[in-house]
Write a protein that holds these residues in place. Structure first.
Motif, PDB file in Angstrom:
ATOM      1  N   SER A  56       0.697  -1.430  -0.197  1.00 66.57           N
ATOM      2  CA  SER A  56       0.212  -0.283  -0.215  1.00 66.57           C
ATOM      3  C   SER A  56       0.938   1.502  -0.349  1.00 66.57           C
ATOM      4  O   SER A  56       1.798   1.375   1.035  1.00 66.57           O
ATOM      5  CB  SER A  56      -1.086   0.306   1.284  1.00 66.57           C
ATOM      6  N   GLU A  57       0.567   2.409  -0.472  1.00 68.44           N
ATOM      7  CA  GLU A  57       1.134   3.633  -0.559  1.00 68.44           C
ATOM      8  C   GLU A  57       0.706   4.432   1.080  1.00 68.44           C
ATOM      9  O   GLU A  57      -0.584   4.059   1.115  1.00 68.44           O
ATOM     10  CB  GLU A  57       0.238   4.263  -1.627  1.00 68.44           C
ATOM     11  N   PRO A  58       2.112   4.925   1.545  1.00 69.42           N
ATOM     12  CA  PRO A  58       1.863   5.085   2.906  1.00 69.42           C
ATOM     13  C   PRO A  58       0.383   6.437   2.756  1.00 69.42           C
ATOM     14  O   PRO A  58       0.517   6.859   1.878  1.00 69.42           O
ATOM     15  CB  PRO A  58       3.269   6.132   2.971  1.00 69.42           C
ATOM     16  N   LEU A  59       0.658   6.668   3.881  1.00 70.33           N
ATOM     17  CA  LEU A  59      -1.082   7.665   3.807  1.00 70.33           C
ATOM     18  C   LEU A  59      -0.547   9.402   3.609  1.00 70.33           C
ATOM     19  O   LEU A  59       0.567   9.728   4.737  1.00 70.33           O
ATOM     20  CB  LEU A  59      -2.382   7.746   4.668  1.00 70.33           C
ATOM     21  N   ALA A  60      -1.028  10.069   2.716  1.00 70.16           N
ATOM     22  CA  ALA A  60      -0.812  11.322   3.077  1.00 70.16           C
ATOM     23  C   ALA A  60      -1.809  12.440   2.711  1.00 70.16           C
ATOM     24  O   ALA A  60      -2.448  12.985   1.956  1.00 70.16           O
ATOM     25  CB  ALA A  60       0.599  11.516   1.835  1.00 70.16           C
ATOM     26  N   VAL A  61      -1.604  12.888   3.959  1.00 67.62           N
ATOM     27  CA  VAL A  61      -3.642  13.694   3.875  1.00 67.62           C
ATOM     28  C   VAL A  61      -3.008  14.988   3.568  1.00 67.62           C
ATOM     29  O   VAL A  61      -2.051  16.177   3.944  1.00 67.62           O
ATOM     30  CB  VAL A  61      -3.833  14.058   5.525  1.00 67.62           C
ATOM     31  N   PRO A  62      -3.869  15.460   2.082  1.00 71.52           N
ATOM     32  CA  PRO A  62      -3.839  16.836   1.457  1.00 71.52           C
ATOM     33  C   PRO A  62      -3.991  18.001   2.145  1.00 71.52           C
ATOM     34  O   PRO A  62      -4.908  17.793   3.427  1.00 71.52           O
ATOM     35  CB  PRO A  62      -4.524  16.629   0.383  1.00 71.52           C
ATOM     36  N   GLU A  63      -3.341  18.851   2.767  1.00 70.08           N
ATOM     37  CA  GLU A  63      -3.406  20.421   4.132  1.00 70.08           C
ATOM     38  C   GLU A  63      -4.865  20.210   3.963  1.00 70.08           C
ATOM     39  O   GLU A  63      -5.265  20.452   4.475  1.00 70.08           O
ATOM     40  CB  GLU A  63      -2.422  21.574   3.406  1.00 70.08           C
ATOM     41  N   ASP A  64      -5.913  20.699   2.418  1.00 70.90           N
ATOM     42  CA  ASP A  64      -6.611  21.146   2.531  1.00 70.90           C
ATOM     43  C   ASP A  64      -7.738  19.811   2.511  1.00 70.90           C
ATOM     44  O   ASP A  64      -9.063  20.119   2.489  1.00 70.90           O
ATOM     45  CB  ASP A  64      -8.064  21.660   0.880  1.00 70.90           C
ATOM     46  N   GLN A  65      -8.248  18.314   3.151  1.00 71.20           N
ATOM     47  CA  GLN A  65      -8.836  17.916   3.578  1.00 71.20           C
ATOM     48  C   GLN A  65      -8.394  17.313   4.588  1.00 71.20           C
ATOM     49  O   GLN A  65      -8.491  15.736   4.777  1.00 71.20           O
ATOM     50  CB  GLN A  65      -8.243  16.593   2.473  1.00 71.20           C
ATOM     51  N   ILE A  66      -7.255  17.866   5.397  1.00 71.45           N
ATOM     52  CA  ILE A  66      -7.182  17.664   7.771  1.00 71.45           C
ATOM     53  C   ILE A  66      -8.993  16.447   7.847  1.00 71.45           C
ATOM     54  O   ILE A  66      -8.601  15.768   8.297  1.00 71.45           O
ATOM     55  CB  ILE A  66      -6.762  18.170   7.345  1.00 71.45           C
ATOM     56  N   GLU A  67      -9.868  17.618   7.515  1.00 66.70           N
ATOM     57  CA  GLU A  67     -11.020  17.613   8.962  1.00 66.70           C
ATOM     58  C   GLU A  67     -11.778  15.936   7.802  1.00 66.70           C
ATOM     59  O   GLU A  67     -11.908  15.224   8.430  1.00 66.70           O
ATOM     60  CB  GLU A  67     -11.925  18.291   7.990  1.00 66.70           C
ATOM     61  N   ALA A  68     -11.889  15.891   5.934  1.00 67.79           N
ATOM     62  CA  ALA A  68     -12.456  15.122   5.889  1.00 67.79           C
ATOM     63  C   ALA A  68     -11.353  13.557   5.858  1.00 67.79           C
ATOM     64  O   ALA A  68     -12.400  12.357   6.252  1.00 67.79           O
ATOM     65  CB  ALA A  68     -11.508  14.776   4.418  1.00 67.79           C
TER      66      ALA A  68
END
Lengths: 218, 218
Positions: free
Chosen positions: B91-103
Protein backbone atom coordinates in the motif's frame (compact mmCIF):
# COMPACT_ATOMS: atom_id res chain seq x y z
CA UNK A 1 -22.15 29.84 -19.12
CA UNK A 2 -18.90 30.64 -20.89
CA UNK A 3 -15.71 28.58 -20.63
CA UNK A 4 -14.27 30.94 -17.97
CA UNK A 5 -17.27 30.47 -15.71
CA UNK A 6 -17.30 26.71 -16.29
CA UNK A 7 -13.67 26.68 -15.14
CA UNK A 8 -14.42 28.83 -12.09
CA UNK A 9 -17.47 26.83 -11.00
CA UNK A 10 -15.89 23.43 -11.59
CA UNK A 11 -12.44 24.34 -10.28
CA UNK A 12 -10.92 22.80 -13.42
CA UNK A 13 -8.39 25.00 -15.31
CA UNK A 14 -9.50 26.07 -18.81
CA UNK A 15 -6.47 24.34 -20.39
CA UNK A 16 -7.64 21.07 -18.83
CA UNK A 17 -11.23 21.65 -19.99
CA UNK A 18 -9.96 22.23 -23.55
CA UNK A 19 -7.94 19.00 -23.32
CA UNK A 20 -11.04 17.10 -22.16
CA UNK A 21 -13.05 18.59 -25.05
CA UNK A 22 -10.39 17.41 -27.53
CA UNK A 23 -10.30 13.92 -25.99
CA UNK A 24 -14.10 13.64 -26.14
CA UNK A 25 -14.52 13.52 -22.36
CA UNK A 26 -16.80 16.56 -22.57
CA UNK A 27 -19.48 17.15 -25.22
CA UNK A 28 -18.92 20.40 -27.18
CA UNK A 29 -20.75 23.50 -25.93
CA UNK A 30 -23.54 25.24 -27.84
CA UNK A 31 -21.78 27.57 -30.32
CA UNK A 32 -22.84 31.21 -29.82
CA UNK A 33 -20.20 33.05 -31.89
CA UNK A 34 -16.98 32.09 -33.70
CA UNK A 35 -14.63 30.70 -31.01
CA UNK A 36 -17.32 31.00 -28.36
CA UNK A 37 -19.63 28.41 -26.87
CA UNK A 38 -22.13 28.10 -24.09
CA UNK A 39 -21.76 25.34 -21.47
CA UNK A 40 -24.37 24.02 -19.07
CA UNK A 41 -25.10 21.81 -16.08
CA UNK A 42 -24.24 18.64 -18.02
CA UNK A 43 -20.68 19.97 -18.45
CA UNK A 44 -20.38 20.68 -14.72
CA UNK A 45 -21.71 17.20 -13.91
CA UNK A 46 -19.29 15.55 -16.25
CA UNK A 47 -16.28 17.49 -14.96
CA UNK A 48 -17.21 16.32 -11.47
CA UNK A 49 -17.41 12.73 -12.70
CA UNK A 50 -14.03 13.02 -14.46
CA UNK A 51 -12.49 14.29 -11.24
CA UNK A 52 -13.95 11.40 -9.23
CA UNK A 53 -12.79 8.80 -11.75
CA UNK A 54 -9.31 10.31 -12.00
CA UNK A 55 -8.61 11.41 -8.45
CA UNK A 56 -10.49 8.88 -6.35
CA UNK A 57 -10.35 5.88 -8.67
CA UNK A 58 -7.09 6.66 -10.50
CA UNK A 59 -8.51 5.73 -13.92
CA UNK A 60 -6.56 6.72 -17.05
CA UNK A 61 -8.13 9.27 -19.45
CA UNK A 62 -8.54 6.58 -22.14
CA UNK A 63 -10.69 4.47 -19.82
CA UNK A 64 -12.83 7.44 -18.81
CA UNK A 65 -13.34 8.33 -22.48
CA UNK A 66 -14.46 4.74 -23.16
CA UNK A 67 -16.94 4.82 -20.25
CA UNK A 68 -18.43 8.14 -21.38
CA UNK A 69 -18.73 6.94 -24.98
CA UNK A 70 -20.63 3.88 -23.74
CA UNK A 71 -22.86 6.05 -21.55
CA UNK A 72 -23.71 8.37 -24.45
CA UNK A 73 -24.18 5.63 -27.03
CA UNK A 74 -26.67 3.73 -24.88
CA UNK A 75 -28.56 6.66 -23.43
CA UNK A 76 -31.85 5.34 -24.81
CA UNK A 77 -31.46 1.70 -23.72
CA UNK A 78 -33.53 0.29 -20.88
CA UNK A 79 -32.09 0.93 -17.40
CA UNK A 80 -30.51 -2.40 -16.40
CA UNK A 81 -28.67 -2.83 -19.68
CA UNK A 82 -27.33 0.66 -20.04
CA UNK A 83 -25.93 0.48 -16.51
CA UNK A 84 -24.13 -2.75 -17.39
CA UNK A 85 -22.72 -1.24 -20.54
CA UNK A 86 -21.23 1.76 -18.73
CA UNK A 87 -19.74 -0.43 -15.99
CA UNK A 88 -18.45 -2.87 -18.62
CA UNK A 89 -16.59 -0.06 -20.35
CA UNK A 90 -14.46 0.34 -17.20
CA UNK A 91 -12.63 -2.87 -18.13
CA UNK A 92 -9.88 -3.25 -20.66
CA UNK A 93 -10.99 -5.36 -23.64
CA UNK A 94 -9.58 -8.90 -23.57
CA UNK A 95 -6.40 -9.24 -25.66
CA UNK A 96 -5.02 -12.77 -25.75
CA UNK A 97 -1.24 -12.92 -26.32
CA UNK A 98 -0.18 -15.40 -29.04
CA UNK A 99 1.76 -17.58 -26.60
CA UNK A 100 -1.07 -17.81 -24.06
CA UNK A 101 -3.98 -18.97 -26.20
CA UNK A 102 -4.20 -22.29 -24.35
CA UNK A 103 -4.00 -20.65 -20.92
CA UNK A 104 -6.83 -18.28 -21.85
CA UNK A 105 -8.95 -21.09 -23.28
CA UNK A 106 -8.52 -23.06 -20.06
CA UNK A 107 -9.44 -20.01 -17.96
CA UNK A 108 -12.46 -19.28 -20.16
CA UNK A 109 -13.70 -22.84 -19.68
CA UNK A 110 -13.18 -22.55 -15.93
CA UNK A 111 -15.07 -19.24 -15.76
CA UNK A 112 -17.95 -20.77 -17.75
CA UNK A 113 -18.05 -23.72 -15.34
CA UNK A 114 -17.99 -21.38 -12.33
CA UNK A 115 -20.86 -19.25 -13.64
CA UNK A 116 -22.81 -22.43 -14.30
CA UNK A 117 -22.16 -23.65 -10.73
CA UNK A 118 -23.26 -20.26 -9.39
CA UNK A 119 -26.36 -20.23 -11.62
CA UNK A 120 -25.94 -16.55 -12.48
CA UNK A 121 -27.87 -14.89 -15.28
CA UNK A 122 -24.77 -13.50 -17.01
CA UNK A 123 -22.96 -14.14 -20.28
CA UNK A 124 -19.50 -13.62 -21.80
CA UNK A 125 -20.44 -10.02 -22.70
CA UNK A 126 -21.34 -9.12 -19.11
CA UNK A 127 -19.12 -6.65 -17.24
CA UNK A 128 -16.42 -8.48 -15.32
CA UNK A 129 -16.41 -11.61 -17.47
CA UNK A 130 -13.21 -10.81 -19.32
CA UNK A 131 -11.62 -9.39 -16.16
CA UNK A 132 -12.30 -12.71 -14.48
CA UNK A 133 -10.72 -14.68 -17.33
CA UNK A 134 -7.62 -12.46 -17.18
CA UNK A 135 -7.43 -12.77 -13.39
CA UNK A 136 -7.71 -16.57 -13.48
CA UNK A 137 -4.94 -16.72 -16.09
CA UNK A 138 -2.72 -14.69 -13.72
CA UNK A 139 -3.45 -16.97 -10.76
CA UNK A 140 -2.78 -20.15 -12.77
CA UNK A 141 0.45 -18.72 -14.12
CA UNK A 142 2.01 -17.49 -10.92
CA UNK A 143 0.31 -19.54 -8.19
CA UNK A 144 -0.34 -22.78 -10.11
CA UNK A 145 -1.49 -24.82 -7.12
CA UNK A 146 -4.06 -22.31 -5.86
CA UNK A 147 -7.16 -23.07 -7.92
CA UNK A 148 -7.05 -26.76 -8.74
CA UNK A 149 -10.81 -27.12 -8.90
CA UNK A 150 -13.34 -24.58 -10.13
CA UNK A 151 -15.63 -25.22 -7.19
CA UNK A 152 -13.03 -23.62 -4.89
CA UNK A 153 -14.17 -20.28 -6.35
CA UNK A 154 -17.84 -20.84 -5.54
CA UNK A 155 -17.68 -19.43 -1.96
CA UNK A 156 -16.15 -16.23 -3.34
CA UNK A 157 -18.93 -15.93 -5.90
CA UNK A 158 -21.69 -16.57 -3.35
CA UNK A 159 -20.18 -14.01 -1.03
CA UNK A 160 -19.97 -11.15 -3.52
CA UNK A 161 -23.45 -12.08 -4.73
CA UNK A 162 -24.80 -11.64 -1.21
CA UNK A 163 -23.17 -8.19 -1.10
CA UNK A 164 -24.81 -7.28 -4.42
CA UNK A 165 -28.18 -7.53 -2.67
CA UNK A 166 -26.96 -4.92 -0.19
CA UNK A 167 -25.33 -2.74 -2.82
CA UNK A 168 -28.03 -2.60 -5.48
CA UNK A 169 -31.62 -1.65 -4.60
CA UNK A 170 -34.33 -4.08 -5.56
CA UNK A 171 -36.14 -1.59 -7.76
CA UNK A 172 -35.25 1.49 -9.74
CA UNK A 173 -37.43 4.51 -9.33
CA UNK A 174 -38.13 5.52 -12.95
CA UNK A 175 -38.58 9.11 -11.76
CA UNK A 176 -34.92 9.35 -10.74
CA UNK A 177 -32.75 11.22 -13.20
CA UNK A 178 -31.07 8.76 -15.50
CA UNK A 179 -27.65 10.43 -15.46
CA UNK A 180 -27.72 10.37 -11.65
CA UNK A 181 -28.31 6.60 -11.74
CA UNK A 182 -25.45 6.19 -14.20
CA UNK A 183 -23.11 8.30 -12.07
CA UNK A 184 -24.05 6.25 -9.03
CA UNK A 185 -23.47 2.94 -10.84
CA UNK A 186 -20.10 3.83 -12.29
CA UNK A 187 -18.79 5.59 -9.18
CA UNK A 188 -20.32 3.01 -6.84
CA UNK A 189 -18.47 0.30 -8.74
CA UNK A 190 -15.05 1.94 -8.71
CA UNK A 191 -15.10 3.87 -5.40
CA UNK A 192 -16.19 0.82 -3.46
CA UNK A 193 -13.49 -1.44 -4.90
CA UNK A 194 -10.71 -0.06 -2.67
CA UNK A 195 -13.06 -0.29 0.34
CA UNK A 196 -13.49 -4.02 -0.24
CA UNK A 197 -9.80 -4.68 -0.92
CA UNK A 198 -8.73 -2.76 2.18
CA UNK A 199 -11.26 -4.65 4.32
CA UNK A 200 -9.89 -7.90 2.91
CA UNK A 201 -6.35 -7.04 4.01
CA UNK A 202 -7.56 -6.13 7.50
CA UNK A 203 -9.61 -9.33 7.67
CA UNK A 204 -6.48 -11.30 6.76
CA UNK A 205 -4.57 -9.73 9.64
CA UNK A 206 -7.39 -10.54 12.06
CA UNK A 207 -7.44 -14.11 10.76
CA UNK A 208 -3.64 -14.47 11.03
CA UNK A 209 -3.62 -13.11 14.58
CA UNK A 210 -6.27 -15.58 15.61
CA UNK A 211 -4.19 -18.30 14.01
CA UNK A 212 -1.14 -17.21 15.96
CA UNK A 213 -3.14 -17.13 19.20
CA UNK A 214 -4.35 -20.62 18.47
CA UNK A 215 -0.80 -21.83 17.94
CA UNK A 216 0.44 -20.31 21.17
CA UNK A 217 -2.33 -22.04 23.12
CA UNK A 218 -1.17 -25.51 22.08
CA UNK B 1 25.43 -19.12 -12.21
CA UNK B 2 26.64 -16.08 -14.16
CA UNK B 3 24.45 -13.17 -15.26
CA UNK B 4 24.04 -14.66 -18.77
CA UNK B 5 22.68 -17.91 -17.39
CA UNK B 6 20.44 -16.08 -14.92
CA UNK B 7 19.01 -14.21 -17.89
CA UNK B 8 18.55 -17.37 -19.95
CA UNK B 9 16.92 -19.36 -17.16
CA UNK B 10 14.65 -16.55 -15.99
CA UNK B 11 13.79 -15.25 -19.45
CA UNK B 12 14.59 -11.72 -18.25
CA UNK B 13 17.01 -9.69 -20.45
CA UNK B 14 20.36 -8.84 -18.82
CA UNK B 15 19.70 -5.09 -19.22
CA UNK B 16 16.52 -5.53 -17.16
CA UNK B 17 18.34 -7.62 -14.54
CA UNK B 18 20.97 -4.87 -14.23
CA UNK B 19 18.20 -2.30 -13.83
CA UNK B 20 16.58 -4.40 -11.08
CA UNK B 21 19.98 -4.71 -9.32
CA UNK B 22 20.38 -0.92 -9.42
CA UNK B 23 16.84 -0.38 -8.08
CA UNK B 24 17.41 -2.85 -5.24
CA UNK B 25 14.81 -5.32 -6.51
CA UNK B 26 17.49 -8.02 -6.62
CA UNK B 27 20.22 -8.58 -4.00
CA UNK B 28 23.75 -8.32 -5.45
CA UNK B 29 25.39 -11.56 -6.53
CA UNK B 30 28.42 -13.12 -4.82
CA UNK B 31 31.47 -11.33 -6.35
CA UNK B 32 33.87 -13.82 -7.99
CA UNK B 33 36.12 -11.46 -9.98
CA UNK B 34 36.10 -7.74 -10.86
CA UNK B 35 32.86 -7.12 -12.81
CA UNK B 36 31.76 -10.71 -12.26
CA UNK B 37 29.32 -12.20 -9.79
CA UNK B 38 27.61 -15.46 -9.09
CA UNK B 39 23.82 -15.64 -8.85
CA UNK B 40 21.68 -18.37 -7.31
CA UNK B 41 18.21 -19.78 -6.78
CA UNK B 42 17.15 -16.77 -4.68
CA UNK B 43 17.75 -14.54 -7.73
CA UNK B 44 15.65 -16.81 -9.95
CA UNK B 45 12.87 -16.84 -7.34
CA UNK B 46 12.90 -13.10 -7.02
CA UNK B 47 12.85 -12.50 -10.78
CA UNK B 48 9.79 -14.75 -10.96
CA UNK B 49 8.13 -12.74 -8.19
CA UNK B 50 8.95 -9.43 -9.93
CA UNK B 51 7.36 -10.73 -13.11
CA UNK B 52 4.22 -11.79 -11.28
CA UNK B 53 3.89 -8.47 -9.47
CA UNK B 54 4.52 -6.48 -12.64
CA UNK B 55 2.73 -8.49 -15.30
CA UNK B 56 -0.15 -10.05 -13.41
CA UNK B 57 -0.71 -7.40 -10.75
CA UNK B 58 0.53 -4.34 -12.66
CA UNK B 59 2.46 -2.97 -9.68
CA UNK B 60 4.98 -0.15 -10.25
CA UNK B 61 8.69 -0.85 -9.64
CA UNK B 62 8.72 1.51 -6.63
CA UNK B 63 6.01 -0.53 -4.90
CA UNK B 64 7.78 -3.82 -5.63
CA UNK B 65 11.02 -2.37 -4.21
CA UNK B 66 9.14 -1.34 -1.05
CA UNK B 67 7.65 -4.83 -0.63
CA UNK B 68 11.04 -6.52 -1.08
CA UNK B 69 12.72 -4.14 1.36
CA UNK B 70 10.04 -5.00 3.95
CA UNK B 71 10.47 -8.73 3.25
CA UNK B 72 14.24 -8.52 3.72
CA UNK B 73 14.16 -6.25 6.76
CA UNK B 74 11.78 -8.52 8.67
CA UNK B 75 13.19 -11.88 7.62
CA UNK B 76 13.78 -12.86 11.25
CA UNK B 77 10.39 -11.80 12.64
CA UNK B 78 7.81 -14.38 13.66
CA UNK B 79 5.65 -15.65 10.78
CA UNK B 80 2.31 -13.84 11.26
CA UNK B 81 3.90 -10.42 11.65
CA UNK B 82 6.38 -10.66 8.83
CA UNK B 83 3.59 -11.66 6.47
CA UNK B 84 1.60 -8.60 7.51
CA UNK B 85 4.59 -6.34 7.00
CA UNK B 86 5.20 -7.54 3.44
CA UNK B 87 1.51 -7.24 2.53
CA UNK B 88 1.35 -3.83 4.20
CA UNK B 89 4.20 -2.59 2.02
CA UNK B 90 1.96 -3.11 -1.02
CA UNK B 91 0.00 0.00 0.00
CA UNK B 92 0.98 3.59 -0.56
CA UNK B 93 1.72 5.38 2.73
CA UNK B 94 -1.07 7.73 3.80
CA UNK B 95 -0.45 11.34 2.73
CA UNK B 96 -3.14 13.76 3.89
CA UNK B 97 -3.49 16.84 1.64
CA UNK B 98 -3.58 20.17 3.54
CA UNK B 99 -7.13 20.96 2.44
CA UNK B 100 -8.54 17.54 3.42
CA UNK B 101 -7.38 17.20 7.02
CA UNK B 102 -10.96 17.25 8.32
CA UNK B 103 -12.18 14.74 5.74
CA UNK B 104 -9.37 12.34 6.69
CA UNK B 105 -10.00 12.79 10.42
CA UNK B 106 -13.68 11.98 9.87
CA UNK B 107 -12.80 8.90 7.82
CA UNK B 108 -10.25 7.76 10.40
CA UNK B 109 -12.89 8.00 13.15
CA UNK B 110 -15.33 6.06 10.99
CA UNK B 111 -12.78 3.33 10.28
CA UNK B 112 -12.00 3.06 14.02
CA UNK B 113 -15.71 2.74 14.76
CA UNK B 114 -16.14 0.10 12.06
CA UNK B 115 -13.22 -2.00 13.33
CA UNK B 116 -14.69 -1.75 16.83
CA UNK B 117 -18.10 -2.91 15.55
CA UNK B 118 -16.42 -5.81 13.75
CA UNK B 119 -14.33 -6.70 16.80
CA UNK B 120 -11.22 -7.34 14.72
CA UNK B 121 -7.79 -7.72 16.29
CA UNK B 122 -6.17 -5.05 14.10
CA UNK B 123 -4.70 -1.60 14.64
CA UNK B 124 -3.90 1.54 12.61
CA UNK B 125 -0.58 -0.02 11.54
CA UNK B 126 -2.23 -3.12 10.08
CA UNK B 127 -2.15 -3.62 6.29
CA UNK B 128 -5.23 -2.13 4.69
CA UNK B 129 -5.98 0.37 7.46
CA UNK B 130 -4.71 3.42 5.58
CA UNK B 131 -6.14 2.12 2.31
CA UNK B 132 -9.53 1.96 3.99
CA UNK B 133 -9.24 5.53 5.30
CA UNK B 134 -8.33 6.76 1.81
CA UNK B 135 -11.16 4.79 0.22
CA UNK B 136 -13.74 6.13 2.69
CA UNK B 137 -12.55 9.70 1.98
CA UNK B 138 -13.12 9.06 -1.74
CA UNK B 139 -16.63 7.70 -1.18
CA UNK B 140 -17.61 10.61 1.09
CA UNK B 141 -16.26 13.13 -1.37
CA UNK B 142 -17.85 11.86 -4.55
CA UNK B 143 -20.87 9.86 -3.35
CA UNK B 144 -21.72 11.80 -0.19
CA UNK B 145 -25.03 10.04 0.52
CA UNK B 146 -23.66 6.49 0.26
CA UNK B 147 -22.25 5.80 3.73
CA UNK B 148 -24.32 7.84 6.17
CA UNK B 149 -23.80 5.41 9.04
CA UNK B 150 -20.72 3.35 9.78
CA UNK B 151 -22.79 0.24 10.47
CA UNK B 152 -23.68 0.10 6.77
CA UNK B 153 -20.12 -1.16 6.20
CA UNK B 154 -20.42 -4.02 8.70
CA UNK B 155 -21.90 -6.56 6.23
CA UNK B 156 -18.96 -5.92 3.90
CA UNK B 157 -16.50 -6.52 6.72
CA UNK B 158 -18.22 -9.70 7.91
CA UNK B 159 -18.27 -11.00 4.36
CA UNK B 160 -14.58 -10.51 3.62
CA UNK B 161 -13.79 -11.91 7.07
CA UNK B 162 -15.65 -15.11 6.22
CA UNK B 163 -13.58 -15.36 3.03
CA UNK B 164 -10.38 -14.93 5.06
CA UNK B 165 -11.17 -18.25 6.75
CA UNK B 166 -11.23 -19.88 3.31
CA UNK B 167 -8.15 -18.03 2.05
CA UNK B 168 -5.79 -18.44 4.97
CA UNK B 169 -5.09 -21.86 6.49
CA UNK B 170 -5.67 -22.25 10.22
CA UNK B 171 -2.09 -23.22 10.94
CA UNK B 172 1.29 -22.63 9.38
CA UNK B 173 3.53 -25.61 8.91
CA UNK B 174 6.86 -24.39 10.35
CA UNK B 175 8.65 -26.82 8.04
CA UNK B 176 7.48 -24.92 4.94
CA UNK B 177 10.12 -22.70 3.41
CA UNK B 178 9.65 -19.17 4.69
CA UNK B 179 10.21 -17.44 1.36
CA UNK B 180 7.56 -19.71 -0.20
CA UNK B 181 5.07 -18.58 2.45
CA UNK B 182 5.95 -14.95 1.78
CA UNK B 183 5.57 -15.39 -1.97
CA UNK B 184 2.21 -17.01 -1.44
CA UNK B 185 1.01 -14.25 0.89
CA UNK B 186 2.03 -11.36 -1.32
CA UNK B 187 0.92 -12.96 -4.59
CA UNK B 188 -2.22 -14.39 -3.02
CA UNK B 189 -3.18 -10.91 -1.90
CA UNK B 190 -2.65 -9.16 -5.21
CA UNK B 191 -3.53 -11.88 -7.73
CA UNK B 192 -6.83 -12.61 -6.02
CA UNK B 193 -7.92 -8.95 -5.93
CA UNK B 194 -8.96 -8.84 -9.61
CA UNK B 195 -10.78 -12.18 -9.16
CA UNK B 196 -12.94 -10.67 -6.41
CA UNK B 197 -13.59 -7.41 -8.26
CA UNK B 198 -14.53 -9.24 -11.47
CA UNK B 199 -16.89 -11.54 -9.55
CA UNK B 200 -18.46 -8.45 -7.97
CA UNK B 201 -19.24 -6.93 -11.38
CA UNK B 202 -20.76 -10.19 -12.58
CA UNK B 203 -22.78 -10.48 -9.36
CA UNK B 204 -24.10 -6.96 -9.95
CA UNK B 205 -25.30 -7.91 -13.43
CA UNK B 206 -27.04 -11.01 -12.06
CA UNK B 207 -28.66 -8.88 -9.36
CA UNK B 208 -29.76 -6.21 -11.88
CA UNK B 209 -31.24 -8.81 -14.22
CA UNK B 210 -33.23 -10.33 -11.40
CA UNK B 211 -34.42 -6.85 -10.53
CA UNK B 212 -35.52 -6.29 -14.11
CA UNK B 213 -37.34 -9.64 -14.17
CA UNK B 214 -39.11 -8.66 -10.99
CA UNK B 215 -40.19 -5.35 -12.50
CA UNK B 216 -41.54 -6.99 -15.64
CA UNK B 217 -43.63 -9.41 -13.57
CA UNK B 218 -45.57 -6.62 -11.87
Amino acid sequence: MRMAELSRRSGVPTATIKYYLREGLLPPGEPTAPNQAEYGQQHLDRLDLVRALREAAGLPIATIARVFAAMDRHREDTPPEYLSIAVGALSEPLAVPEDQIEAYARAQAQVAELLHLLGWNVDPDSPGHDDLVRAVVGVHRFLPGLITETKQLVPFGRTVRSLADVEIPETYDPAVDRSAVLRFSVLGTVLFEPVLLALRKLAHTDRIRHTAAWRRRR
